[in-house]
Design a protein around this motif. Structure first.
Motif, PDB file in Angstrom:
ATOM      1  N   ALA A   1      39.207  37.442  40.895  1.00  0.00           N
ATOM      2  CA  ALA A   1      38.107  38.411  40.923  1.00  0.00           C
ATOM      3  C   ALA A   1      38.613  39.823  40.615  1.00  0.00           C
ATOM      4  O   ALA A   1      37.941  40.593  39.908  1.00  0.00           O
ATOM      5  CB  ALA A   1      37.418  38.372  42.282  1.00  0.00           C
ATOM      6  N   LEU A   2      39.801  40.175  41.128  1.00  0.00           N
ATOM      7  CA  LEU A   2      40.369  41.486  40.822  1.00  0.00           C
ATOM      8  C   LEU A   2      40.554  41.666  39.323  1.00  0.00           C
ATOM      9  O   LEU A   2      40.318  42.754  38.772  1.00  0.00           O
ATOM     10  CB  LEU A   2      41.708  41.656  41.545  1.00  0.00           C
ATOM     11  CG  LEU A   2      41.656  41.960  43.040  1.00  0.00           C
ATOM     12  CD1 LEU A   2      43.049  41.873  43.647  1.00  0.00           C
ATOM     13  CD2 LEU A   2      41.054  43.349  43.291  1.00  0.00           C
ATOM     14  N   PHE A   3      40.986  40.612  38.631  1.00  0.00           N
ATOM     15  CA  PHE A   3      41.132  40.687  37.177  1.00  0.00           C
ATOM     16  C   PHE A   3      39.802  41.010  36.518  1.00  0.00           C
ATOM     17  O   PHE A   3      39.706  41.891  35.659  1.00  0.00           O
ATOM     18  CB  PHE A   3      41.697  39.372  36.640  1.00  0.00           C
ATOM     19  CG  PHE A   3      41.468  39.177  35.167  1.00  0.00           C
ATOM     20  CD1 PHE A   3      42.083  40.016  34.239  1.00  0.00           C
ATOM     21  CD2 PHE A   3      40.624  38.173  34.690  1.00  0.00           C
ATOM     22  CE1 PHE A   3      41.854  39.864  32.871  1.00  0.00           C
ATOM     23  CE2 PHE A   3      40.397  38.006  33.339  1.00  0.00           C
ATOM     24  CZ  PHE A   3      41.010  38.855  32.423  1.00  0.00           C
ATOM     25  N   ARG A   4      38.740  40.313  36.918  1.00  0.00           N
ATOM     26  CA  ARG A   4      37.442  40.542  36.308  1.00  0.00           C
ATOM     27  C   ARG A   4      36.892  41.931  36.640  1.00  0.00           C
ATOM     28  O   ARG A   4      36.072  42.470  35.905  1.00  0.00           O
ATOM     29  CB  ARG A   4      36.450  39.476  36.763  1.00  0.00           C
ATOM     30  CG  ARG A   4      36.747  38.105  36.200  1.00  0.00           C
ATOM     31  CD  ARG A   4      36.567  38.079  34.699  1.00  0.00           C
ATOM     32  NE  ARG A   4      36.925  36.797  34.104  1.00  0.00           N
ATOM     33  CZ  ARG A   4      36.915  36.558  32.805  1.00  0.00           C
ATOM     34  NH1 ARG A   4      36.569  37.525  31.966  1.00  0.00           N
ATOM     35  NH2 ARG A   4      37.253  35.371  32.341  1.00  0.00           N
ATOM     36  N   LEU A   5      37.364  42.517  37.732  1.00  0.00           N
ATOM     37  CA  LEU A   5      36.962  43.878  38.085  1.00  0.00           C
ATOM     38  C   LEU A   5      37.768  44.927  37.340  1.00  0.00           C
ATOM     39  O   LEU A   5      37.551  46.131  37.518  1.00  0.00           O
ATOM     40  CB  LEU A   5      37.100  44.094  39.596  1.00  0.00           C
ATOM     41  CG  LEU A   5      36.087  43.343  40.472  1.00  0.00           C
ATOM     42  CD1 LEU A   5      36.461  43.454  41.938  1.00  0.00           C
ATOM     43  CD2 LEU A   5      34.674  43.866  40.235  1.00  0.00           C
ATOM     44  N   GLY A   6      38.716  44.480  36.502  1.00  0.00           N
ATOM     45  CA  GLY A   6      39.532  45.411  35.730  1.00  0.00           C
ATOM     46  C   GLY A   6      40.694  45.993  36.492  1.00  0.00           C
ATOM     47  O   GLY A   6      41.365  46.915  36.000  1.00  0.00           O
ATOM     48  N   ARG A   7      40.997  45.448  37.656  1.00  0.00           N
ATOM     49  CA  ARG A   7      42.107  45.951  38.476  1.00  0.00           C
ATOM     50  C   ARG A   7      43.331  45.083  38.193  1.00  0.00           C
ATOM     51  O   ARG A   7      43.779  44.282  39.003  1.00  0.00           O
ATOM     52  CB  ARG A   7      41.687  45.938  39.949  1.00  0.00           C
ATOM     53  CG  ARG A   7      40.527  46.883  40.207  1.00  0.00           C
ATOM     54  CD  ARG A   7      39.782  46.621  41.492  1.00  0.00           C
ATOM     55  NE  ARG A   7      40.595  46.757  42.685  1.00  0.00           N
ATOM     56  CZ  ARG A   7      40.134  46.662  43.926  1.00  0.00           C
ATOM     57  NH1 ARG A   7      38.831  46.443  44.102  1.00  0.00           N
ATOM     58  NH2 ARG A   7      40.931  46.783  44.946  1.00  0.00           N
ATOM     59  N   TYR A   8      43.871  45.261  36.990  1.00  0.00           N
ATOM     60  CA  TYR A   8      44.883  44.346  36.471  1.00  0.00           C
ATOM     61  C   TYR A   8      46.182  44.373  37.271  1.00  0.00           C
ATOM     62  O   TYR A   8      46.779  43.319  37.539  1.00  0.00           O
ATOM     63  CB  TYR A   8      45.179  44.678  35.004  1.00  0.00           C
ATOM     64  CG  TYR A   8      44.024  44.449  34.053  1.00  0.00           C
ATOM     65  CD1 TYR A   8      42.963  43.624  34.400  1.00  0.00           C
ATOM     66  CD2 TYR A   8      43.983  45.074  32.809  1.00  0.00           C
ATOM     67  CE1 TYR A   8      41.898  43.417  33.530  1.00  0.00           C
ATOM     68  CE2 TYR A   8      42.923  44.874  31.929  1.00  0.00           C
ATOM     69  CZ  TYR A   8      41.888  44.044  32.301  1.00  0.00           C
ATOM     70  OH  TYR A   8      40.847  43.835  31.432  1.00  0.00           O
ATOM     71  N   ALA A   9      46.631  45.561  37.641  1.00  0.00           N
ATOM     72  CA  ALA A   9      47.910  45.656  38.357  1.00  0.00           C
ATOM     73  C   ALA A   9      47.831  44.938  39.708  1.00  0.00           C
ATOM     74  O   ALA A   9      48.759  44.202  40.089  1.00  0.00           O
ATOM     75  CB  ALA A   9      48.291  47.117  38.552  1.00  0.00           C
ATOM     76  N   GLU A  10      46.736  45.155  40.431  1.00  0.00           N
ATOM     77  CA  GLU A  10      46.561  44.473  41.719  1.00  0.00           C
ATOM     78  C   GLU A  10      46.442  42.966  41.531  1.00  0.00           C
ATOM     79  O   GLU A  10      46.997  42.179  42.309  1.00  0.00           O
ATOM     80  CB  GLU A  10      45.308  44.989  42.420  1.00  0.00           C
ATOM     81  CG  GLU A  10      45.359  46.450  42.817  1.00  0.00           C
ATOM     82  CD  GLU A  10      44.008  46.931  43.322  1.00  0.00           C
ATOM     83  OE1 GLU A  10      43.670  46.637  44.486  1.00  0.00           O
ATOM     84  OE2 GLU A  10      43.289  47.583  42.544  1.00  0.00           O
ATOM     85  N   ALA A  11      45.708  42.577  40.495  1.00  0.00           N
ATOM     86  CA  ALA A  11      45.545  41.145  40.232  1.00  0.00           C
ATOM     87  C   ALA A  11      46.878  40.495  39.905  1.00  0.00           C
ATOM     88  O   ALA A  11      47.187  39.402  40.392  1.00  0.00           O
ATOM     89  CB  ALA A  11      44.562  40.944  39.084  1.00  0.00           C
ATOM     90  N   GLU A  12      47.673  41.160  39.076  1.00  0.00           N
ATOM     91  CA  GLU A  12      48.979  40.600  38.714  1.00  0.00           C
ATOM     92  C   GLU A  12      49.867  40.438  39.947  1.00  0.00           C
ATOM     93  O   GLU A  12      50.488  39.376  40.158  1.00  0.00           O
ATOM     94  CB  GLU A  12      49.679  41.502  37.694  1.00  0.00           C
ATOM     95  CG  GLU A  12      51.050  40.965  37.282  1.00  0.00           C
ATOM     96  CD  GLU A  12      51.862  41.968  36.486  1.00  0.00           C
ATOM     97  OE1 GLU A  12      52.963  41.588  36.017  1.00  0.00           O
ATOM     98  OE2 GLU A  12      51.429  43.133  36.350  1.00  0.00           O
ATOM     99  N   ALA A  13      49.941  41.479  40.787  1.00  0.00           N
ATOM    100  CA  ALA A  13      50.806  41.419  41.971  1.00  0.00           C
ATOM    101  C   ALA A  13      50.371  40.295  42.909  1.00  0.00           C
ATOM    102  O   ALA A  13      51.205  39.531  43.419  1.00  0.00           O
ATOM    103  CB  ALA A  13      50.796  42.762  42.689  1.00  0.00           C
ATOM    104  N   LEU A  14      49.073  40.175  43.131  1.00  0.00           N
ATOM    105  CA  LEU A  14      48.585  39.160  44.060  1.00  0.00           C
ATOM    106  C   LEU A  14      48.798  37.762  43.504  1.00  0.00           C
ATOM    107  O   LEU A  14      49.281  36.859  44.207  1.00  0.00           O
ATOM    108  CB  LEU A  14      47.100  39.403  44.346  1.00  0.00           C
ATOM    109  CG  LEU A  14      46.417  38.408  45.295  1.00  0.00           C
ATOM    110  CD1 LEU A  14      47.158  38.306  46.619  1.00  0.00           C
ATOM    111  CD2 LEU A  14      44.957  38.801  45.525  1.00  0.00           C
TER     112      LEU A  14
END
Length: 714
Positions: free
Chosen positions: A492-505
């Motif tokens: 979901a973070l990826f789809r929200l455009g929060r790529y750095a957080e999505a990658e880390a998680l």
């Protein structure tokens, strides 16, 4: 006939009829009178310091006791603890002091109290001892006597019948009547209009936030600010009884005074102890009266259900207490899964009983729902017998599980899903048993997936994150279900455009899954598939492609070549591969993947549509613009028809269609399509989302004349 008597006994002899009444009292204590000590003073616990908010209802009541008015009956109804008696008390004082009324207050909580109180009212209005004695002994109709003297009263009066939660008592004895000489006010939890013919019903609910905070500060003025009081009031559901108890507790502390902030922390530390903390403020009230404690006040109603042969109403309320104090769709309660907790055939009667007792209310928020107060639910949950908890928890999980598809598919916005979120999270907090907790977490995770696939990425992320946090506390950070939920949060973070957080998680989750379950475990592969999407959008195409190839191989081995997830991952290769690579991938067979999906899954399957979408992109890169335009046009129409024009994937397809239109020489048409895409993305995703920014850049390229199709950039 001879007779004899012993001790204090008596022998009576008569030649005709004789009526004898004897009262025998045993023990050292003197007999206590059967009636109330007073009907001129309200028998309440602690009267409100100041009655907050109820101006409108008080104005309506006062209008009924103005000079020359009479014959009115008002019923103040609402859930226990909402302040009905406080409203009646304040009105009572105003009627006496401002309107010159004689005030008469009777407890109607049970048959004996009502009868004794009403006969005391008759005495107050001039009934003689002989008449009262005859009424007490059943030789004269007691209610007729009372209303005879109320009708004859030389002074206008106000009669309050407090706590009339068993209206059948009033009905059976014909105690509730009207008179031109006075006004009647009834307080009750019973809301059904059939109990109160001819009366004006007035609902008494919770307080507005600002007034609720003032109740706390009225009682404990030095414990904190208005803002802090408003936060605590919201946590207490703005219920007057809970606010009064909390304020009473804060005002009692002497050696180590509490602040509102400290009280709020304690409320949040352990939900299971919340009711006990609130009730600590009852010491200064009337600890003997369960109506003055949130942990006991609703038990009176549950006891009444049992006495009336309605145990299923108690069972239903205990089931509702596993959920949140938010609107609960009624469709959940009309399913066969409920049979484990109460017979489905009796659910309708049980719900009507709860509605009648103001323990829940019907609300319409786009779907018909039942909603109960949070403090009520906490109280009922805390008092639920331990032997019933497992069945209730399991039933609640199964009801939620059956409320939405087992395999959520992409689709348009579904308002039911958002309504289920607070209940899935509340249930997860309630459950103690680890296996049931895992089941509840799995349902919450699937709910996050369903939200994600409707394009509601914010709700999907919030649901997955909260569920993972709760699940981790109960099951541990390395539990399979907890890691799967964390993975969904990353997607979901990826789809929200929060790529750095999505990658880390996703990197962290995938590493844990790889260590615990192996690289080819389906959960590990799912996280890897999500991670490659992030890497591709971060410009790390080679890393994304290597990871995607490993996912395709792993899914092919673990799930089989025909599984939708395997086909989905193969479809993603069409996006990552360069034009020169796509024609040789799988010996050239990758471009035929949509036909393979048509055959295996059907032409309308979401994976099939996605494969056609991605193939159109590959054809576009190969400069086969006519084929690409034809294919993406069909995909765009299918997406819009099925999901609506604002659905994220529909906008992605429309963006590709703008490219193929421009590549075929229709740049103005492409710009028009992209103008629509950018406007819709700004509305749904925000102006700074990477997808919105990329769309705006493409639109600017179209309108500025800088855009070139593939193969012509140089």
């Amino acid at each position: 006939m001879d007779g004899h008597a012993e001790d204090r006994g008596r022998v009576y002899q008569a030649s005709g009829d004789q009526h004898i009444s004897e009262h025998h009292h045993y023990g050292d204590e003197a007999a206590t009178p059967g009636g109330p000590d007073s009907v001129r003073r309200p028998a309440v616990g602690r009267p409100p310091v100041v009655l907050r908010d109820r101006v409108e209802v008080l104005d309506r009541l006062k209008a009924g006791v103005r000079a020359g008015r009479g014959g009115e009956a008002y019923v103040l109804y609402g859930m226990g603890g909402c302040g009905k008696t406080a409203v009646a008390y304040t009105f009572f004082q105003a009627a006496i002091n401002e309107c010159g009324r004689v005030g008469l207050w009777v407890s109607a909580s049970d048959r004996a109290s009502l009868r004794a109180g009403m006969l005391a009212v008759a005495a107050d209005r001039g009934a003689r001892d002989g008449e009262l004695l005859a009424a007490r002994n059943g030789l004269r109709a007691a209610s007729d006597l009372v209303w005879q003297y109320l009708d004859r009263s030389a002074e206008p009066w106000l009669l309050v019948l407090d706590n009339a939660d068993q209206p059948e008592i009033l009905r059976d004895g014909s105690w509730l009547r009207t008179s031109p000489k006075g006004t009647v006010v009834v307080t009750t939890r019973r809301s059904a209009a059939r109990w109160w013919p001819g009366a004006e019903l007035q609902h008494i609910g919770v307080l507005p936030s600002e007034d609720a905070a003032r109740v706390l500060r009225d009682l404990a003025p030095h414990s904190g600010t208005q803002e802090e009081a408003e936060r605590i009031a919201e946590r207490l559901g703005r219920l007057p009884l809970a606010l009064t108890l909390a304020g009473g507790f804060l005002s009692q502390q002497v050696l180590d005074p509490w602040t509102l902030e400290a009280y709020g922390r304690r409320l949040d530390e352990d939900e299971r102890e919340r009711v006990g903390l609130i009730d600590q403020g009852a010491d200064a009230l009337s600890p003997q009266d369960p109506r003055h404690m949130v942990g006991l006040t609703w038990q009176l109603t549950l006891d009444a259900f049992e006495a009336r042969g309605l145990p299923e109403a108690t069972a239903l309320l205990r089931l509702l207490a596993r959920f949140a104090p938010e609107p609960l769709p009624l469709v959940l309660l009309n399913r066969p899964e409920i049979d484990a907790a109460l017979p489905r055939a009796r659910c309708e009667a049980a719900l009507r009983a709860l509605l009648d007792q103001s323990l829940t209310e019907l609300v319409d928020v786009g779907a018909r729902c039942a909603q109960s107060h949070g403090v009520l639910l906490d109280s009922v949950a805390a008092a639920t017998p331990a032997a019933s908890v497992q069945v209730l928890d399991t039933t609640a999980v199964r009801l939620l599980d059956a409320a939405f598809p087992a395999l959520p598919d992409a689709g348009p916005h579904d308002p039911l899903l958002r309504l289920l979120v607070p209940h899935a999270l509340a249930l997860l907090r309630r459950v103690d048993d680890p296996p049931t907790s895992a089941d509840a977490l799995a349902v919450a995770t699937r709910l996050a997936v369903a939200l994600h696939r409707t394009g509601d990425y914010v709700s999907a992320w919030e649901t997955a994150r909260a569920a993972a946090d709760i699940g981790e506390r109960q099951l541990g950070a390395e539990h399979r279900s907890v890691l799967a939920t964390r993975s969904r949060a990353g997607r979901a973070l990826f789809r929200l455009g929060r790529y750095a957080e999505a990658e880390a998680l996703l990197e962290r989750v995938r590493a844990a899954q790889n260590h615990l379950f192996g690289a080819d475990d389906p959960d590990t592969l799912d996280s890897a598939h999500g991670l490659q999407l992030v890497l591709g959008n971060l410009g790390r195409r080679d890393d994304a492609l290597a990871l995607l190839r490993s996912v395709v191989a792993g899914r092919d081995m673990a799930l089989g070549p025909a599984h939708p997830l395997t086909l989905r991952s193969r479809s993603s290769l069409l996006v990552l591969l360069h034009a020169s690579e796509v024609v040789t991938e799988e010996d050239g067979a990758l471009l035929d993947l949509p036909s393979e999906c048509d055959h295996l899954l059907g032409p309308d399957h979401t994976v099939t549509l996605g494969a056609h979408h991605n193939r159109a992109w590959a054809l576009y890169l190969l400069c086969r613009f006519d084929e690409a335009d034809q294919e993406i046009r069909q995909v765009t129409e299918a997406y819009r028809r099925r999901f609506g024009p604002d659905y994220p994937t529909a906008l992605s397809a429309q963006q590709l269609l703008s490219r193929t239109r421009a590549a075929l020489g229709h740049v103005a048409a492409g710009a028009e399509l992209m103008t629509d895409v950018v406007a819709r993305r700004e509305h749904s995703l925000g102006p700074d989302h990477p997808f919105t920014v990329a769309g705006r850049e493409l639109l600017n390229a179209f309108t500025s004349g800088r855009w070139r199709p593939p193969g012509a950039e140089g």
